[in-house]
Design a protein around this motif. Sequence first.
Motif, PDB file in Angstrom:
ATOM      1  N   ALA A   1      42.859  51.573  17.876  1.00 13.12           N
ATOM      2  CA  ALA A   1      43.712  52.141  18.926  1.00 13.12           C
ATOM      3  C   ALA A   1      44.216  53.528  18.549  1.00 13.12           C
ATOM      4  O   ALA A   1      44.422  54.377  19.426  1.00 13.12           O
ATOM      5  CB  ALA A   1      44.895  51.202  19.186  1.00 13.12           C
ATOM      6  N   ALA A   2      44.428  53.780  17.246  1.00  9.83           N
ATOM      7  CA  ALA A   2      44.923  55.077  16.786  1.00  9.83           C
ATOM      8  C   ALA A   2      43.793  56.037  16.416  1.00  9.83           C
ATOM      9  O   ALA A   2      44.049  57.140  15.943  1.00  9.83           O
ATOM     10  CB  ALA A   2      45.838  54.881  15.583  1.00  9.83           C
TER      11      ALA A   2
ATOM     12  N   GLU B   1      54.604  47.235  13.423  1.00  7.72           N
ATOM     13  CA  GLU B   1      54.497  47.822  12.091  1.00  7.72           C
ATOM     14  C   GLU B   1      53.074  48.299  11.792  1.00  7.72           C
ATOM     15  O   GLU B   1      52.876  49.347  11.174  1.00  7.72           O
ATOM     16  CB  GLU B   1      54.937  46.803  11.035  1.00  7.72           C
ATOM     17  CG  GLU B   1      56.434  46.637  10.912  1.00  7.72           C
ATOM     18  CD  GLU B   1      57.019  45.760  12.009  1.00  7.72           C
ATOM     19  OE1 GLU B   1      56.251  45.281  12.862  1.00  7.72           O
ATOM     20  OE2 GLU B   1      58.245  45.542  12.004  1.00  7.72           O
ATOM     21  N   LEU B   2      52.075  47.544  12.247  1.00 10.37           N
ATOM     22  CA  LEU B   2      50.685  47.966  12.031  1.00 10.37           C
ATOM     23  C   LEU B   2      50.365  49.223  12.823  1.00 10.37           C
ATOM     24  O   LEU B   2      49.645  50.110  12.339  1.00 10.37           O
ATOM     25  CB  LEU B   2      49.731  46.837  12.419  1.00 10.37           C
ATOM     26  CG  LEU B   2      49.727  45.606  11.502  1.00 10.37           C
ATOM     27  CD1 LEU B   2      48.781  44.539  12.053  1.00 10.37           C
ATOM     28  CD2 LEU B   2      49.319  45.981  10.083  1.00 10.37           C
ATOM     29  N   ARG B   3      50.905  49.329  14.036  1.00 11.63           N
ATOM     30  CA  ARG B   3      50.686  50.549  14.823  1.00 11.63           C
ATOM     31  C   ARG B   3      51.343  51.749  14.168  1.00 11.63           C
ATOM     32  O   ARG B   3      50.775  52.858  14.152  1.00 11.63           O
ATOM     33  CB  ARG B   3      51.220  50.344  16.238  1.00 11.63           C
ATOM     34  CG  ARG B   3      50.357  49.427  17.100  1.00 11.63           C
ATOM     35  CD  ARG B   3      50.966  49.220  18.478  1.00 11.63           C
ATOM     36  NE  ARG B   3      50.105  48.391  19.304  1.00 11.63           N
ATOM     37  CZ  ARG B   3      50.456  47.953  20.524  1.00 11.63           C
ATOM     38  NH1 ARG B   3      51.653  48.267  21.032  1.00 11.63           N
ATOM     39  NH2 ARG B   3      49.613  47.201  21.210  1.00 11.63           N
ATOM     40  N   ALA B   4      52.541  51.541  13.600  1.00 13.06           N
ATOM     41  CA  ALA B   4      53.215  52.639  12.915  1.00 13.06           C
ATOM     42  C   ALA B   4      52.425  53.075  11.681  1.00 13.06           C
ATOM     43  O   ALA B   4      52.286  54.276  11.404  1.00 13.06           O
ATOM     44  CB  ALA B   4      54.628  52.212  12.523  1.00 13.06           C
ATOM     45  N   PHE B   5      51.890  52.109  10.945  1.00  8.88           N
ATOM     46  CA  PHE B   5      51.063  52.444   9.789  1.00  8.88           C
ATOM     47  C   PHE B   5      49.820  53.202  10.228  1.00  8.88           C
ATOM     48  O   PHE B   5      49.431  54.198   9.604  1.00  8.88           O
ATOM     49  CB  PHE B   5      50.667  51.182   9.032  1.00  8.88           C
ATOM     50  CG  PHE B   5      49.518  51.391   8.080  1.00  8.88           C
ATOM     51  CD1 PHE B   5      49.688  52.127   6.922  1.00  8.88           C
ATOM     52  CD2 PHE B   5      48.257  50.866   8.359  1.00  8.88           C
ATOM     53  CE1 PHE B   5      48.619  52.349   6.052  1.00  8.88           C
ATOM     54  CE2 PHE B   5      47.191  51.078   7.502  1.00  8.88           C
ATOM     55  CZ  PHE B   5      47.378  51.820   6.339  1.00  8.88           C
ATOM     56  N   ALA B   6      49.160  52.749  11.296  1.00  3.61           N
ATOM     57  CA  ALA B   6      47.949  53.418  11.786  1.00  3.61           C
ATOM     58  C   ALA B   6      48.238  54.852  12.178  1.00  3.61           C
ATOM     59  O   ALA B   6      47.428  55.759  11.925  1.00  3.61           O
ATOM     60  CB  ALA B   6      47.372  52.637  12.964  1.00  3.61           C
ATOM     61  N   ALA B   7      49.407  55.106  12.771  1.00  2.00           N
ATOM     62  CA  ALA B   7      49.769  56.472  13.153  1.00  2.00           C
ATOM     63  C   ALA B   7      49.904  57.362  11.918  1.00  2.00           C
ATOM     64  O   ALA B   7      49.512  58.536  11.928  1.00  2.00           O
ATOM     65  CB  ALA B   7      51.069  56.459  13.952  1.00  2.00           C
TER      66      ALA B   7
END
Length: 309
Positions: free
Chosen positions: A65-66, A34-40
């Motif tokens: 990372a993003a 979920e955090l990676r999706a938010f960062a994207a």
Amino acid sequence: MPQDVIGVDIAKDWIDVFFLSTGRAERVPMATAELRAFAARARGALVVFEASGGYEHPLSEALDAADVTYARVNPRQAREFARATGRLAKTDRVDARVLAEMGRALALRPTPPADPGRARLAGLMGRRDDLGAMLRAEMARLRQARDASVRRDIGSMIALLRRRIGKLEAEIAAVIGADEALSDRSRLLRTMPGVGPLLAASLLARLPELGRLDRRAIASLAGLAPHACDSGRFRGKRRIWGGRAEVRRTLYLAGFIASRYDPALRAFRRKLQEAGKPVKLAIVACARKLLTVLNAMLRDQREHRPAAG
């Protein structure tokens, strides 16, 4: 300034997010996917959040990372901004909105992306400090203990803690030695009297801005800048406050040691004390002067050059 500013309030199990451009608020679980999706979704925006005792690390890692720009701010600064804008209520969603507005209103300096070697060094230094505090507590208990079996038990714990601290210090040295940039900066710092391996490691881990800011900004970050307390004709005492407590403590001890062994700092401290300044004030001034010298050394990539005292 990025097109959008996103405020994020961090809790243990989730983050509350506020998008300033649309006024939309949402809650995101504190989970990797979920955090990676938010960062994207946050690419192109400035994400503003508070330092939260380590709870912010999963978010900052996802943003790094993003390749998302973010600013990690001091909680006190955010709270004072909220009061200045008339917001006295404090909820997670309100805090997220305040952080977004703070990012729009103030020229926040983006936080540099975390360096893996420096991040590992910070973790090791934090653990070393924890064990050091435990060791000091056990040694204080040993001085008070009278029962022989209790003293033996405390003694065995002290021995264990000393072994663990020694192991951590060896690991800290290995991390610095394996990283060329950290190793070079550590070598330069240690040419200054009063700066040993642990202080150099602490500065590398906790003050990455060293050598990249001017002397006033770096002193403020370290909590060694004197702040005025004046009103009308009243002139209050200048006091240091704020900044990074761990850095301030280590620099205070280093300033005390350097003011005994470095000729320039020794003369500086003697001049202050002869002028009637309290000892602690003189040592704080030495610590600030030491920090200024270290900042210049890393900025110019040069070793310390002793001056006649």
